[in-house]
Design a protein around this motif. Structure first.
Motif, PDB file in Angstrom:
ATOM      1  N   UNK A   1       0.828  -1.198   0.000  1.00  0.00           N
ATOM      2  CA  UNK A   1       0.000   0.000   0.000  1.00  0.00           C
ATOM      3  C   UNK A   1       0.870   1.259   0.000  1.00  0.00           C
ATOM      4  N   UNK A   2       0.340   2.316  -0.666  1.00  0.00           N
ATOM      5  CA  UNK A   2       0.935   3.662  -0.633  1.00  0.00           C
ATOM      6  C   UNK A   2       2.341   3.703  -1.236  1.00  0.00           C
ATOM      7  N   UNK A   3       2.606   2.816  -2.167  1.00  0.00           N
ATOM      8  CA  UNK A   3       3.811   2.907  -2.996  1.00  0.00           C
ATOM      9  C   UNK A   3       3.370   2.727  -4.454  1.00  0.00           C
ATOM     10  N   UNK A   4       2.257   3.352  -4.799  1.00  0.00           N
ATOM     11  CA  UNK A   4       1.637   3.112  -6.107  1.00  0.00           C
ATOM     12  C   UNK A   4       2.536   3.553  -7.256  1.00  0.00           C
TER      13      UNK A   4
ATOM     14  N   UNK B   1      12.731   5.916  -5.405  1.00  0.00           N
ATOM     15  CA  UNK B   1      12.925   6.356  -4.024  1.00  0.00           C
ATOM     16  C   UNK B   1      11.688   6.038  -3.199  1.00  0.00           C
ATOM     17  N   UNK B   2      11.905   5.588  -1.974  1.00  0.00           N
ATOM     18  CA  UNK B   2      10.834   5.241  -1.045  1.00  0.00           C
ATOM     19  C   UNK B   2      10.958   6.130   0.187  1.00  0.00           C
TER      20      UNK B   2
ATOM     21  N   UNK C   1      15.954   2.802  -3.431  1.00  0.00           N
ATOM     22  CA  UNK C   1      16.604   3.340  -2.239  1.00  0.00           C
ATOM     23  C   UNK C   1      15.580   4.058  -1.374  1.00  0.00           C
ATOM     24  N   UNK C   2      15.925   4.241  -0.111  1.00  0.00           N
ATOM     25  CA  UNK C   2      15.067   5.038   0.749  1.00  0.00           C
ATOM     26  C   UNK C   2      14.822   4.409   2.094  1.00  0.00           C
ATOM     27  N   UNK C   3      13.724   4.825   2.712  1.00  0.00           N
ATOM     28  CA  UNK C   3      13.421   4.462   4.095  1.00  0.00           C
ATOM     29  C   UNK C   3      13.283   2.956   4.255  1.00  0.00           C
ATOM     30  N   UNK C   4      13.719   2.480   5.384  1.00  0.00           N
ATOM     31  CA  UNK C   4      13.652   1.044   5.666  1.00  0.00           C
ATOM     32  C   UNK C   4      12.203   0.618   5.898  1.00  0.00           C
ATOM     33  N   UNK C   5      11.900  -0.627   5.515  1.00  0.00           N
ATOM     34  CA  UNK C   5      10.595  -1.194   5.790  1.00  0.00           C
ATOM     35  C   UNK C   5       9.458  -0.662   4.953  1.00  0.00           C
ATOM     36  N   UNK C   6       9.757  -0.011   3.825  1.00  0.00           N
ATOM     37  CA  UNK C   6       8.695   0.602   3.015  1.00  0.00           C
ATOM     38  C   UNK C   6       8.301  -0.237   1.807  1.00  0.00           C
TER      39      UNK C   6
END
Length: 283
Positions: free
Chosen positions: A59-62, A222-223, A87-92
């Motif tokens: 969810x929310x990484x569309x 990027x997350x 790349x980006x925030x952990x757990x996303x």
């Protein structure tokens, strides 16, 4: 003479006992593989029990999902496609997206090869093994980053773009990292107008060398950390997945927020961990 031959045969038998066993035959019916190494030998180990996750679960990484799915479909259809760095925030959901792609497109010939960063020097062997295969392979390296002097750095650069030999049309590399440029950078490296203590004459070129690896990935995704409402949406999704009722889901909100506060993160991973704990207690 015969005694000498027998003695030599005995020595060879002892040496053979210490050698690692021959790698097993590759089970090409599997959809996922893990590159294994023992001593000087490496092989593709088939993975038949794959952790289940679907694209709809993320969810929310569309935007990231749509770009990665579009690139993967083009790859399967024989169209031009890019290697991908997430790349980006952990757990996303970076690693989960790759596993979800296998769930969605495994029946269409997509295959996944998981490799540790320490084994990236074996990329040439893997490319040879899958060369000419009808399937389409994604080589996946999770939590990719390098320190100074690590051997896999050069091998990955060559495999991405730079080797005289082509990796083939049935291979892409997908990698995840919490570090966008994959190698540590230091403030003193930007002071290229000054002499450095280590004697480097052109420190600016050292910086360029470090950046060049990530630039060889054609797609960067990027997350970012989730907002509170996004985090709660993910919690609700997993609670419903585990069979909780609407009233139980609504009652979970205060504890879900406290759970995230204690861990200092509102990530998808934290949301799923809370959902498991809450559902186990409620059900």
């Amino acid at each position: 003479m015969q005694a000498l031959v027998q003695r030599a045969m005995g020595v060879l038998a002892q040496i053979e006992a210490w050698l690692p066993p021959a790698p097993p035959a590759i089970d090409w019916t599997a959809q996922a593989f893990r590159w294994q190494r023992r001593g000087a030998r490496g092989w593709l180990d088939a993975v038949h029990r794959i952790a289940p996750i679907h694209l709809d679960d993320l969810q929310h990484v569309e935007r990231q999902k749509s770009v990665l799915e579009r690139n993967t479909r083009a790859f399967l259809e024989g169209k031009p496609a890019n290697n991908v760095l997430m790349t980006g925030a952990r757990g996303t959901g970076k690693s989960s997206l790759v596993r979800a792609l296998l769930d969605a497109y495994g029946a269409q010939g997509l295959r996944l090869i998981e490799i540790d960063k320490s084994d990236l020097g074996d990329l040439g062997q893997i490319i040879e093994l899958i060369s000419g295969r009808p399937e389409h392979f994604i080589i996946f390296c999770d939590d990719l980053s390098f320190e100074e002097g690590e051997a896999g750095y050069k091998a990955l650069k060559s495999a991405l773009d730079g080797s005289v030999s082509s990796p083939g049309d049935n291979l892409l590399i997908y990698a995840t990292s919490n570090r966008r440029h994959l190698m540590p950078e230091y403030m003193h490296e930007n002071l290229d107008a000054q002499h450095q203590p280590d004697g480097e004459i052109h420190p600016g070129e050292t910086v360029e060398e470090k950046i060049s690896l990530s630039e060889r990935f054609g797609l960067w995704l990027s997350f970012y950390p989730f907002a509170q409402n996004d985090y709660l949406d993910i919690v609700n999704h997993w609670l419903a997945f585990h069979g909780c009722t609407d009233s139980q889901i609504q009652a979970s909100r205060p504890e879900a927020l406290q759970w995230a506060l204690e861990r200092g993160s509102r990530s998808g991973r934290v949301a799923r961990q809370f959902a498991r704990d809450w559902a186990a207690r409620q059900l």
